[in-house]
Design a protein around this motif. Sequence first.
Motif, short mmCIF file in Angstrom:
data_model
loop_
_atom_site.label_atom_id
_atom_site.label_comp_id
_atom_site.label_asym_id
_atom_site.label_seq_id
_atom_site.Cartn_x
_atom_site.Cartn_y
_atom_site.Cartn_z
N ALA A 27 0.83 -1.21 0.00
CA ALA A 27 0.00 0.00 0.00
C ALA A 27 0.87 1.26 0.00
O ALA A 27 0.55 2.25 -0.68
CB ALA A 27 -0.94 -0.01 1.20
N ALA A 28 1.98 1.23 0.76
CA ALA A 28 2.88 2.39 0.78
C ALA A 28 3.52 2.61 -0.59
O ALA A 28 3.67 3.76 -1.05
CB ALA A 28 3.95 2.20 1.85
N VAL A 70 2.26 1.75 -3.52
CA VAL A 70 1.23 2.27 -4.42
C VAL A 70 1.01 3.76 -4.17
O VAL A 70 0.88 4.55 -5.11
CB VAL A 70 -0.08 1.47 -4.25
CG1 VAL A 70 -1.22 2.13 -5.00
CG2 VAL A 70 0.11 0.05 -4.73
N ARG A 71 0.99 4.14 -2.90
CA ARG A 71 0.83 5.54 -2.56
C ARG A 71 1.99 6.38 -3.09
O ARG A 71 1.80 7.47 -3.63
CB ARG A 71 0.73 5.68 -1.03
CG ARG A 71 0.68 7.10 -0.51
CD ARG A 71 -0.62 7.77 -0.86
NE ARG A 71 -0.70 9.09 -0.27
CZ ARG A 71 -1.68 9.95 -0.52
NH1 ARG A 71 -2.65 9.61 -1.34
NH2 ARG A 71 -1.69 11.13 0.07
N PHE A 72 3.21 5.88 -2.93
CA PHE A 72 4.39 6.59 -3.41
C PHE A 72 4.36 6.75 -4.93
O PHE A 72 4.62 7.83 -5.46
CB PHE A 72 5.65 5.86 -2.97
CG PHE A 72 6.90 6.34 -3.64
CD1 PHE A 72 7.49 7.53 -3.26
CD2 PHE A 72 7.49 5.61 -4.66
CE1 PHE A 72 8.63 7.99 -3.88
CE2 PHE A 72 8.63 6.06 -5.29
CZ PHE A 72 9.21 7.25 -4.90
N CYS A 73 4.03 5.67 -5.63
CA CYS A 73 3.99 5.74 -7.09
C CYS A 73 2.90 6.69 -7.57
O CYS A 73 3.09 7.41 -8.55
CB CYS A 73 3.75 4.34 -7.66
SG CYS A 73 5.12 3.20 -7.38
N PHE A 74 1.78 6.70 -6.87
CA PHE A 74 0.70 7.59 -7.25
C PHE A 74 1.12 9.06 -7.13
O PHE A 74 0.80 9.89 -7.97
CB PHE A 74 -0.53 7.32 -6.38
CG PHE A 74 -1.69 8.21 -6.67
CD1 PHE A 74 -2.49 8.01 -7.78
CD2 PHE A 74 -1.99 9.28 -5.82
CE1 PHE A 74 -3.56 8.84 -8.05
CE2 PHE A 74 -3.06 10.12 -6.08
CZ PHE A 74 -3.85 9.90 -7.21
N ILE A 75 1.87 9.38 -6.07
CA ILE A 75 2.33 10.76 -5.87
C ILE A 75 3.47 11.09 -6.83
O ILE A 75 3.53 12.17 -7.42
CB ILE A 75 2.76 10.97 -4.40
CG1 ILE A 75 1.54 10.81 -3.47
CG2 ILE A 75 3.40 12.32 -4.21
CD1 ILE A 75 1.89 10.88 -2.01
N ARG A 91 6.28 14.53 -4.00
CA ARG A 91 5.42 15.46 -4.72
C ARG A 91 6.13 16.80 -4.91
O ARG A 91 7.08 17.13 -4.19
CB ARG A 91 4.11 15.68 -3.96
CG ARG A 91 4.30 16.27 -2.58
CD ARG A 91 2.97 16.74 -2.00
NE ARG A 91 2.01 15.67 -1.93
CZ ARG A 91 1.83 14.90 -0.85
NH1 ARG A 91 2.60 15.09 0.22
NH2 ARG A 91 0.92 13.97 -0.82
#
Length: 650
Positions: A452-453, A455-460, A532
């Motif tokens: 989950a971390a 995925v969050r990093f890649c999304f940002i 970001r």
Amino acid sequence: MVTCRFVLISLPFFFIVVFSAVSQLPDQNVEKKTVRILSRTLIGDDGRVYACSDNDFFSFESNGSIAWSVHMNFKCNTDLAPVYSGLNQMLVLAENRILRVNFPRNGTKSEPELFFDPGEPILGFAVSISSSSVYITVKKHGLYAYNMLRQQLWIAEPKIERFGYRLGCRKDYDNCTFDSPPVIDSCEGSIYISNNEGELYSLSLRGTYYQWIQDFSLVDRFFTVTPGNNGLVYVVFPRKSLVYALDSFSGDILWQKTVGPLAETSGSDPVIDSNSWVSIGSLDGTLYSFSRIGELYKIPKKTLTDSMIQIEPVLDCSGYAVYVSQTKLQGKIDRVVNEDYTYVSAKKPETAVFSLVVPETRSIHWSQSYSDQIAGLSLDEDVQHFVLDERIVLAFVAASNSGNPFRCRSKHEKLSSSCSFAEPEHPDIYIGNERAIIWFILLEFVIMIIFAALVRFCFIFWKKKKLQGRPFSVFLDKRRLLHRKRREIDRTVSKLQNESTADEFTVDQIGELVQERENVKRKLSSTYSLGRDIEASKSKSKDYVLPLYGGGSRSFSFRNRENESITIFQTPNDESSSEESHRDQQYNDDDAADDEHDEDNSDHKQKGKLLAHSEGSSNDGDDDESYGIASGRKRSIYLKKRSLSLTTTK
């Protein structure tokens, strides 16, 4: 499987007229009295005994005296006990009609009212206090549900089709009917009822939803059902001497046990106490008690051969013990015929022994023979108008709490503890290493968090402006170039600071390098970072003081009031501006956004020139002007020598 057939030679066992020895009345008085037969009894929460006889409904005190009676226009059925329906009301079956009897108030007599009349034989009925409903089995018609206002709720039949498949009545679909009274499981909200093919149904109280159907036709078609109110339902096969425990939720058989021979007509209904122990009497004179998991106790361990228990036990008012009636005979013979039948023959009964037993501890707290002079059994003469068998006498013994050392529970305590064991205990079918499973689950949990971390990093990260519409390799090359540039500047600044001479040219060169290093760090922390994008307006400090002109080509400003730090701004000349623009052009050709930010910084630097020295433009003499300029230069050189890093903290 063992089948029991019980044959009485001398007297019917459910009529024991030995009570005349206790009543101590002359024989001629007994002969003058009219003998009536009482129905099966109900012990209420108020300690009274309720029963009906012929056309009358009676409420007895625990000592046998009549508290009140109500005359009915129909003759009651003595095979069924009255049922409490709440709000000081009783439902009684009389001549295939259900009558509602209201308790008299303030000495006024009440008339029974007709509750249900189907015009067909009624096999039995049950009342659910929680849902305020009455469930009635009508022979060859089905199961009827009514509320207390006599409004029909629904009708259930043993034959049902779901999605094109038939459920129940699989052997004889046309002639299949319900043939047993309904039994209510208050804790599970279910109704148990059987058909004439040996199938047991579990229905919901709220409607005709069939929860499960269990087929016992291969065992025996005749059985009794008792809800445990503990997540289990118990099925007893009297002719096979078997006890089954079923999961009330799924209908699965959890365990089965064999007991001694049981009476076929009556006495095969078990009783469940508050500790979830199931007790059932046997014709071998033994009380069989089972725990919720099937653990078996025999009470007493050794019994007389010439004794038997032919009626079901009665639960005492505390809920933790049961009253048992054991009959002693002049002789008894057991014979096994073809290994399938147990033939029991008995002679005349001598006496009945009443006992108070705690199944969980296998202890007998009180025991007394029926023929002895028992003070607690001195029943009133009102009850002498009726035939007193063991079942009737045992009910009065239980109502009077004879020999009971336990405190009686209130109605609230009974309701609060009635479903204390309602959670079903399913067998554990896993035989592996449970500790390894726990560690495996923890590992999966950690992997899920890491995933989950990521995925969050890649999304940002992929939302950065420098990655949109540009190759990823260009971004990495630019990032490596900025890191290399920062390291080169650090080495150059360290080399200049270590030199012994600190002239004005060296200080100016260090200032330019430090400013260039700050620009590189800003780009690495915002535009070319792995997170970001950070707006430039947020990265700037908000607590600035107006700069002070120090003469020459540089000025001073307090950047932070708390730390009281002073920053020296080098005003760029034409040569330095050209050199700086040449460096920026070398590293920022592919970065339009950074160029705009650099232009903002250069505008900020140019603002330092707008603050002119007021003394230099005054009407004073040339000496004053030159003196002010010289003093300003000396002050700037002094500050430069005090801090080579261009920042002095007080």
